[in-house]
Design a protein around this motif. Structure first.
Motif, PDB file in Angstrom:
ATOM      1  N   ALA A 232       0.812  -1.216   0.000  1.00 10.71           N
ATOM      2  CA  ALA A 232       0.000   0.000   0.000  1.00 10.71           C
ATOM      3  C   ALA A 232       0.846   1.267   0.000  1.00 10.71           C
ATOM      4  O   ALA A 232       0.413   2.303  -0.522  1.00 10.71           O
ATOM      5  CB  ALA A 232      -0.926   0.002   1.210  1.00 10.71           C
ATOM      6  N   ILE A 233       2.048   1.198   0.568  1.00  8.92           N
ATOM      7  CA  ILE A 233       2.904   2.384   0.638  1.00  8.92           C
ATOM      8  C   ILE A 233       3.738   2.517  -0.633  1.00  8.92           C
ATOM      9  O   ILE A 233       3.662   3.520  -1.348  1.00  8.92           O
ATOM     10  CB  ILE A 233       3.813   2.320   1.880  1.00  8.92           C
ATOM     11  N   SER A 234       4.549   1.489  -0.921  1.00 10.87           N
ATOM     12  CA  SER A 234       5.447   1.573  -2.073  1.00 10.87           C
ATOM     13  C   SER A 234       4.716   1.434  -3.403  1.00 10.87           C
ATOM     14  O   SER A 234       5.208   1.906  -4.434  1.00 10.87           O
ATOM     15  CB  SER A 234       6.538   0.505  -1.973  1.00 10.87           C
ATOM     16  N   GLY A 235       3.544   0.802  -3.399  1.00 12.73           N
ATOM     17  CA  GLY A 235       2.789   0.642  -4.628  1.00 12.73           C
ATOM     18  C   GLY A 235       1.578   1.537  -4.720  1.00 12.73           C
ATOM     19  O   GLY A 235       0.894   1.567  -5.746  1.00 12.73           O
ATOM     20  N   GLY A 236       1.296   2.293  -3.644  1.00 13.92           N
ATOM     21  CA  GLY A 236       0.118   3.146  -3.620  1.00 13.92           C
ATOM     22  C   GLY A 236       0.425   4.606  -3.355  1.00 13.92           C
ATOM     23  O   GLY A 236       0.486   5.426  -4.267  1.00 13.92           O
ATOM     24  N   GLY A 237       0.623   4.949  -2.074  1.00 16.24           N
ATOM     25  CA  GLY A 237       0.814   6.339  -1.691  1.00 16.24           C
ATOM     26  C   GLY A 237       2.018   7.012  -2.322  1.00 16.24           C
ATOM     27  O   GLY A 237       1.928   8.146  -2.806  1.00 16.24           O
ATOM     28  N   LEU A 238       3.168   6.325  -2.339  1.00 11.43           N
ATOM     29  CA  LEU A 238       4.375   6.940  -2.879  1.00 11.43           C
ATOM     30  C   LEU A 238       4.291   7.208  -4.383  1.00 11.43           C
ATOM     31  O   LEU A 238       4.631   8.308  -4.832  1.00 11.43           O
ATOM     32  CB  LEU A 238       5.605   6.084  -2.544  1.00 11.43           C
ATOM     33  N   PRO A 239       3.853   6.241  -5.200  1.00  8.19           N
ATOM     34  CA  PRO A 239       3.730   6.555  -6.630  1.00  8.19           C
ATOM     35  C   PRO A 239       2.695   7.649  -6.920  1.00  8.19           C
ATOM     36  O   PRO A 239       2.884   8.454  -7.834  1.00  8.19           O
ATOM     37  CB  PRO A 239       3.303   5.219  -7.251  1.00  8.19           C
ATOM     38  N   ARG A 240       1.621   7.662  -6.143  1.00  8.04           N
ATOM     39  CA  ARG A 240       0.537   8.596  -6.442  1.00  8.04           C
ATOM     40  C   ARG A 240       0.850  10.024  -6.010  1.00  8.04           C
ATOM     41  O   ARG A 240       0.613  10.984  -6.756  1.00  8.04           O
ATOM     42  CB  ARG A 240      -0.753   8.127  -5.764  1.00  8.04           C
ATOM     43  N   PHE A 241       1.382  10.173  -4.782  1.00 11.96           N
ATOM     44  CA  PHE A 241       1.597  11.523  -4.249  1.00 11.96           C
ATOM     45  C   PHE A 241       3.050  11.817  -3.887  1.00 11.96           C
ATOM     46  O   PHE A 241       3.359  12.921  -3.418  1.00 11.96           O
ATOM     47  CB  PHE A 241       0.721  11.740  -3.008  1.00 11.96           C
ATOM     48  N   GLY A 242       3.957  10.865  -4.079  1.00 12.82           N
ATOM     49  CA  GLY A 242       5.341  11.073  -3.675  1.00 12.82           C
ATOM     50  C   GLY A 242       5.472  11.047  -2.156  1.00 12.82           C
ATOM     51  O   GLY A 242       4.517  10.754  -1.428  1.00 12.82           O
ATOM     52  N   THR A 243       6.641  11.382  -1.663  1.00  7.87           N
ATOM     53  CA  THR A 243       6.846  11.374  -0.204  1.00  7.87           C
ATOM     54  C   THR A 243       5.971  12.413   0.490  1.00  7.87           C
ATOM     55  O   THR A 243       5.683  12.294   1.680  1.00  7.87           O
ATOM     56  CB  THR A 243       8.316  11.649   0.136  1.00  7.87           C
ATOM     57  N   PHE A 487      13.287   2.712   0.520  1.00 11.61           N
ATOM     58  CA  PHE A 487      11.847   2.547   0.329  1.00 11.61           C
ATOM     59  C   PHE A 487      11.463   1.096   0.021  1.00 11.61           C
ATOM     60  O   PHE A 487      10.288   0.737   0.108  1.00 11.61           O
ATOM     61  CB  PHE A 487      11.337   3.469  -0.772  1.00 11.61           C
ATOM     62  N   THR A 488      12.433   0.276  -0.343  1.00 11.18           N
ATOM     63  CA  THR A 488      12.135  -1.146  -0.520  1.00 11.18           C
ATOM     64  C   THR A 488      11.811  -1.820   0.809  1.00 11.18           C
ATOM     65  O   THR A 488      11.246  -2.910   0.827  1.00 11.18           O
ATOM     66  CB  THR A 488      13.312  -1.884  -1.176  1.00 11.18           C
ATOM     67  N   SER A 489      12.159  -1.168   1.925  1.00 10.42           N
ATOM     68  CA  SER A 489      11.950  -1.798   3.236  1.00 10.42           C
ATOM     69  C   SER A 489      10.483  -1.828   3.649  1.00 10.42           C
ATOM     70  O   SER A 489      10.138  -2.496   4.626  1.00 10.42           O
ATOM     71  CB  SER A 489      12.779  -1.090   4.308  1.00 10.42           C
ATOM     72  N   PHE A 490       9.611  -1.104   2.921  1.00 15.19           N
ATOM     73  CA  PHE A 490       8.182  -1.212   3.241  1.00 15.19           C
ATOM     74  C   PHE A 490       7.655  -2.607   2.893  1.00 15.19           C
ATOM     75  O   PHE A 490       7.006  -3.241   3.723  1.00 15.19           O
ATOM     76  CB  PHE A 490       7.381  -0.119   2.528  1.00 15.19           C
ATOM     77  N   PRO A 491       7.933  -3.137   1.698  1.00 11.20           N
ATOM     78  CA  PRO A 491       7.437  -4.477   1.381  1.00 11.20           C
ATOM     79  C   PRO A 491       8.430  -5.602   1.669  1.00 11.20           C
ATOM     80  O   PRO A 491       8.039  -6.770   1.706  1.00 11.20           O
ATOM     81  CB  PRO A 491       7.168  -4.396  -0.119  1.00 11.20           C
ATOM     82  N   LEU A 492       9.715  -5.277   1.862  1.00 13.70           N
ATOM     83  CA  LEU A 492      10.729  -6.316   1.990  1.00 13.70           C
ATOM     84  C   LEU A 492      11.268  -6.423   3.404  1.00 13.70           C
ATOM     85  O   LEU A 492      11.195  -5.469   4.187  1.00 13.70           O
ATOM     86  CB  LEU A 492      11.892  -6.042   1.031  1.00 13.70           C
ATOM     87  N   GLY A 493      11.851  -7.586   3.725  1.00 13.71           N
ATOM     88  CA  GLY A 493      12.460  -7.819   5.015  1.00 13.71           C
ATOM     89  C   GLY A 493      13.900  -8.280   4.870  1.00 13.71           C
ATOM     90  O   GLY A 493      14.440  -8.378   3.765  1.00 13.71           O
ATOM     91  N   ALA A 494      14.528  -8.595   6.002  1.00 11.74           N
ATOM     92  CA  ALA A 494      15.938  -8.965   6.000  1.00 11.74           C
ATOM     93  C   ALA A 494      16.225 -10.139   5.071  1.00 11.74           C
ATOM     94  O   ALA A 494      17.245 -10.157   4.370  1.00 11.74           O
ATOM     95  CB  ALA A 494      16.392  -9.284   7.424  1.00 11.74           C
ATOM     96  N   ALA A 495      15.345 -11.132   5.041  1.00 10.86           N
ATOM     97  CA  ALA A 495      15.569 -12.297   4.182  1.00 10.86           C
ATOM     98  C   ALA A 495      15.606 -11.898   2.706  1.00 10.86           C
ATOM     99  O   ALA A 495      16.390 -12.451   1.921  1.00 10.86           O
ATOM    100  CB  ALA A 495      14.490 -13.343   4.420  1.00 10.86           C
TER     101      ALA A 495
END
Length: 599
Positions: A232-243, A487-495
């Motif tokens: 929702a963040i990296s694929g929604g809010g950020l592309p639509r409205f930026g930071t 910003f990849t850390s919103f959907p991704l984890g350490a693994a």
């Protein structure tokens, strides 16, 4: 070598000589690249007591194995040095395409020492390096510098990282700008570059980043892209409205610092929000190389098209200065890009001056809400003109000069960003313990405390926040070292990060090793700072945030609770009560014995 150019360039500007060395295998394994590599090099080459603006300071540009690989958002590089603003070992991270260009030019890192006798720039040109005269570039803005160099090289694709007039004048809040609008902004790294008479680093080349396991790499690239777009963040809010999507969100949570952190809610926030930008001045989206988010903004104001301001910039020149004029914020942002200034520290320093003026502590008429004066002060800071000469030292030195250092909203003399920690116990701990001073991207606890990623935490509770903070700090150190975007850390984890670096390099890195490498880097930075004179007393927040409760909204009545949170954090890190890594901790992390003696 998969993921690496395998070479480090050492440039001695005093002697105007360059030398190449192989990137040691043991360093790649232990520190990956990027921030980690820079930290390791500084530990090897300089004394923590060195003058940040003297020739003995070392300046490192470094990128990681993910940069240029083709993995989503793999384009970042770090500038690592001793900060003239804080005195700590700092790193400033930037995107665009420069990190990839540096690797394609044949180098994983460039290590700069000494001081040139005249202005120079360093050209990385497809496997060779050349120190060139830059006398005619001195005094130019970053956009002018970029255009002149590209024209002289007859190459509009050459990637230029340079300083503007502020770096030349040793402004302590000067940054380094690449591609005219992407910045390694924090900690005064631009002043270090200026102190060395180095105007620019230029990179171009035909090298390509190979990967160890092509099938695994392609499958992972597809999986990561899908995760980014589904979030929702990296694929929604950020592309639509930026930071700038954060302006209204943070304001609605009553944690948007306003008028130099005197309050945490700005009634006119909507006027400078991402939504308002989209409705009025937005002309398009932009992103760094290999970006599938495209969080950058293109805007047009009064017929002039420029890169739009990010969230932190909007806050610094908007709510923190009591200003709701979006056009003025855009103008201030453009000036910072051209002059080479850190927008967070510049806006925060102006806000500090506004409060000092409001309270009668300085004679200058600098009032909250005065957009025209704010823009004028940005220019004055960049050129050290008039009162700008004092403000160019940053808010702490300015406020201390006028008898009220407590009005500097900074940690370790670096200005805090756009979140009030009185309503964010975990984020406040990340601020206080950051090894580069006031900072939000060394551990973005806003993700769990506000945005609910990877899970929603109670922002007002201290329970468990010590471990959360440590984990985020260690993970971010690895991300910076890999060459990937935070910003990849919103959907991704350490693994996921372990899998990314493993697919590119052929190493076998699991989630545990990701955090262990990050912890090693964090402890190396901490040791440097301790040797430079930092103590437990520096791991704190400005008095206002400890003793003046918020007065509105859900966090009303709250302050940041330093104790016992700080003790819990030190315990989680395996440090002693004074915040010093123990010999046992250093041995466990494989850090050499030369790092053990501490003051």
């Amino acid at each position: 070598m998969n993921g690496y150019a395998e070479k480090i360039l050492y440039a001695d500007l005093t002697r105007e000589q360059t030398m190449e060395e192989p990137f040691p295998e043991e360093w790649r394994r232990a520190y990956i690249g990027g921030r980690g590599l820079g930290v390791r090099i500084l530990d090897d080459l300089m004394s923590p007591g060195s003058d940040p603006l003297g020739p003995d300071n070392v300046l490192v540009f470094a990128t990681g194995p993910v940069a240029g690989s083709g993995l989503p958002l793999g384009s970042r590089y770090d500038v690592v040095t001793k900060s003239p603003l804080t005195g700590t070992l700092t790193s400033a991270n930037s995107g665009g395409k420069f990190g990839t260009s540096m690797k394609r030019a044949g180098y994983d890192a460039v290590v700069i020492r000494g001081r040139a006798q005249r202005p120079v720039y360093l050209l990385l040109d497809d496997g060779r390096a050349e120190i060139r005269d830059a006398s005619e570039l001195w005094g130019l803005t970053t956009s002018e510098t970029t255009a002149v160099i590209q024209n002289d090289l007859s190459d509009p694709g050459a990637s230029v990282a340079c300083i503007g007039p502020s770096g030349e004048r040793l402004v302590r809040i000067a940054g380094i700008v690449n591609e005219t609008s992407r910045a390694a902004g924090r900690g005064g790294v631009g002043a270090v570059m200026g102190s060395k008479n180095l105007k620019a680093l230029v990179a171009r080349g035909s090298g390509r980043c190979t990967v160890a396991d092509r099938d695994r790499f392609l499958a992972l690239k597809k999986d990561i892209t899908e995760k980014i777009r589904a979030n929702a963040i990296s694929g929604g809010g950020l592309p639509r409205f930026g930071t700038a999507v954060l302006v209204n969100i943070v304001n609605e949570n009553y944690i948007l610092p306003t008028r130099n952190f005197q309050t945490a809610h700005f009634p006119a926030a909507e006027n400078v929000s991402g939504e308002r930008m989209a409705d009025t001045i937005l002309t398009g989206k932009m992103g760094c190389q290999a970006c599938v988010i495209q969080c950058g903004r293109d805007v047009e104001v009064e017929g002039k098209r420029t890169a739009g301001p990010e969230y932190e910039t909007i806050w610094a020149f908007g709510p923190d200065c009591g200003i709701d004029d979006l056009a003025a914020v855009v103008e201030a942002n453009n000036l910072c890009n051209d002059l080479g200034l850190d927008t967070i520290s510049t806006g925060s320093t102006i806000a500090c001056a506004m409060e000092l003026s409001e309270k009668g502590y300085i004679d200058e008429e600098i009032r909250f809400g005065d957009a025209e004066r704010m823009v004028d002060l940005v220019r004055r800071i960049g050129y050290r003109d008039g009162i700008g000469d004092e403000l160019a030292e940053g808010s702490f030195r300015f406020a201390r000069r006028h008898g009220h250092p407590e009005l500097s909203m900074s940690v370790k003399r670096q200005e805090l960003p756009a979140y009030d920690p009185r309503g964010l116990q975990g984020h406040g701990l990340a601020y206080a313990t950051s090894v580069r001073g006031g900072d939000h991207v060394y551990a973005y606890l806003i993700a769990p405390e506000v945005l609910g990623s990877p899970e929603k935490l109670d922002p007002y509770s201290s329970e468990g926040k010590a471990v959360w903070t440590k984990t985020f700090q260690d993970l971010t150190a690895f991300i910076d070292s890999s060459g990937s975007c935070l910003f990849t850390s919103f959907p991704l984890g350490a693994a996921d990060y372990g899998a990314m670096v493993s697919a590119v390099t052929g190493y076998d890195i699991d989630a545990g090793e990701v955090l262990r490498i990050g912890e090693r880097i964090w402890n190396m930075q901490k040791i440097f700072n301790l040797k430079a004179g930092c103590t437990r007393e520096d791991d704190t927040l400005p008095p206002r945030l400890l003793w003046e409760p918020l007065t509105e909204g859900a966090p009303k009545g709250r302050v940041w609770e330093r104790e016992p949170l700080l003790d819990e954090y030190y315990q989680a890190r395996g440090w002693d009560r004074e915040g010093r890594p123990t010999p046992e901790k250093l041995r466990d992390l494989g850090i050499g014995q030369e790092a053990v003696p501490l003051p």
